[in-house]
Design an enzyme around this catalytic site. Structure first.
Site, PDB file in Angstrom:
ATOM      1  N   HIS A 111      51.539  13.604  40.068  1.00 35.77           N
ATOM      2  CA  HIS A 111      51.765  14.684  39.146  1.00 35.77           C
ATOM      3  C   HIS A 111      52.959  14.596  38.074  1.00 35.77           C
ATOM      4  O   HIS A 111      52.843  15.150  36.935  1.00 35.77           O
ATOM      5  CB  HIS A 111      51.812  15.954  39.994  1.00 35.77           C
TER       6      HIS A 111
ATOM      7  N   CYS B 150      27.923  37.886  36.243  1.00 38.69           N
ATOM      8  CA  CYS B 150      27.616  38.590  37.254  1.00 38.69           C
ATOM      9  C   CYS B 150      26.663  39.842  36.819  1.00 38.69           C
ATOM     10  O   CYS B 150      26.119  40.777  37.264  1.00 38.69           O
ATOM     11  CB  CYS B 150      28.506  39.093  38.524  1.00 38.69           C
TER      12      CYS B 150
HETATM   13  C1  LIG Z   1      30.573  32.518  32.344  1.00 35.01           C
HETATM   14  C2  LIG Z   1      30.894  32.765  30.995  1.00 35.01           C
HETATM   15  C3  LIG Z   1      31.474  31.535  30.583  1.00 35.01           C
HETATM   16  C4  LIG Z   1      29.727  32.790  30.497  1.00 35.01           C
HETATM   17  O1  LIG Z   1      29.441  33.191  28.980  1.00 35.01           O
HETATM   18  C5  LIG Z   1      31.511  34.123  30.750  1.00 35.01           C
HETATM   19  O2  LIG Z   1      30.631  35.233  31.247  1.00 35.01           O
HETATM   20  C6  LIG Z   1      32.791  34.066  31.638  1.00 35.01           C
HETATM   21  O3  LIG Z   1      33.774  33.289  31.045  1.00 35.01           O
HETATM   22  N1  LIG Z   1      32.980  34.643  32.447  1.00 35.01           N
HETATM   23  C7  LIG Z   1      34.286  34.628  33.361  1.00 35.01           C
HETATM   24  C8  LIG Z   1      34.319  35.911  34.213  1.00 35.01           C
HETATM   25  C9  LIG Z   1      33.178  35.944  35.298  1.00 35.01           C
HETATM   26  O4  LIG Z   1      32.074  36.092  34.881  1.00 35.01           O
HETATM   27  N2  LIG Z   1      33.532  36.070  36.395  1.00 35.01           N
HETATM   28  C10 LIG Z   1      32.654  36.089  37.541  1.00 35.01           C
HETATM   29  C11 LIG Z   1      31.939  37.181  37.851  1.00 35.01           C
HETATM   30  S1  LIG Z   1      31.337  38.461  36.875  1.00 35.01           S
END
Ligand SMILES: CC(C)(CO)[C@@H](O)C(=O)NCCC(=O)N/C=C\S
Length: 191
Positions: free
Chosen positions: A77, A165
């Site tokens: 590190h 989600c």
């Molecule tokens: C996954 C991605 C990169 C697709 O474009 C975008 O949604 C994102 O940065 N999500 C991060 C937050 C998330 O989704 N959390 C998990 C559960 S809701």
């Protein structure tokens, strides 16, 4: 142009699924070393791991302990902290944000950050989390703490869009082209 050295930290946010295209953009302007937390590996397939390793050295926590060579008196590190000119955590999960805002050093990535030279080296944080986590009071508290630590800490704010989600709201990682642009601009043109 001799490229600057960038550490790309990957953490346990689902936005780590963007690691391969993000790395492709970053390697245009930087020598990149990846430091992946154990949780980030939940979001990296075997093919993606091979793709990442074709363009960058990828370190994980086990590398710290497999490389403990008392004779060489080197700690991974610390070596990585010395090698880097700047560091990008993209995505930065709520958990990693909480750890670095409280000075925890419980894995390779947070140990590098705990030893970071904030006076001379820029750090870029691209949070990515569910809207419910983003809206939680700890997020603002931890982001403010990081900004108070140094003017060389840059938060690359998340955006509102459809989350993994299905929820629609704040918390999606900033677009990778914007992340790459901001890091390149700030790292090569320190204020
Ligand atoms: C996954 C991605 C990169 C697709 O474009 C975008 O949604 C994102 O940065 N999500 C991060 C937050 C998330 O989704 N959390 C998990 C559960 S809701």
């Amino acid at each position: 142009m001799n490229k600057k050295n960038l550490i790309l930290g990957l953490t346990g946010s689902v936005a780590t699924i963007k690691a391969v295209p993000l790395l492709d953009l970053l390697t245009e302007k930087f020598n990149v070393t990846i430091v992946a937390t154990d949780a980030s590996y939940k979001f990296i397939s075997q093919e993606e791991k091979i793709s990442l390793e074709s363009k960058a050295k990828v370190y994980t926590d086990k590398d710290e302990w497999e490389h403990v060579d008392i004779k060489s008196r080197q700690a991974l590190h610390i070596e990585l902290r010395k090698w880097a000119d700047c560091l990008l955590i993209a995505p930065c999960s709520a958990n990693t944000l909480a750890k670095i805002a409280n000075g925890l050093a419980d894995n390779l990535l947070t140990s590098i950050i705990r030893a970071w030279d904030y006076n001379d080296k820029s750090m870029f944080i691209a949070p990515a989390m569910n809207t419910m986590m983003w809206d939680n009071p700890f997020t603002k508290l931890h982001l403010n703490t990081m900004k108070e630590i140094s003017k060389n800490v840059f938060i690359i704010d998340p955006i509102a869009k459809k989350l993994f989600c299905g929820d629609i709201g704040m918390g999606a990682m900033a677009e990778i082209k914007d992340i790459a642009f901001i890091v390149q601009l700030s790292c090569y043109n320190p204020h």
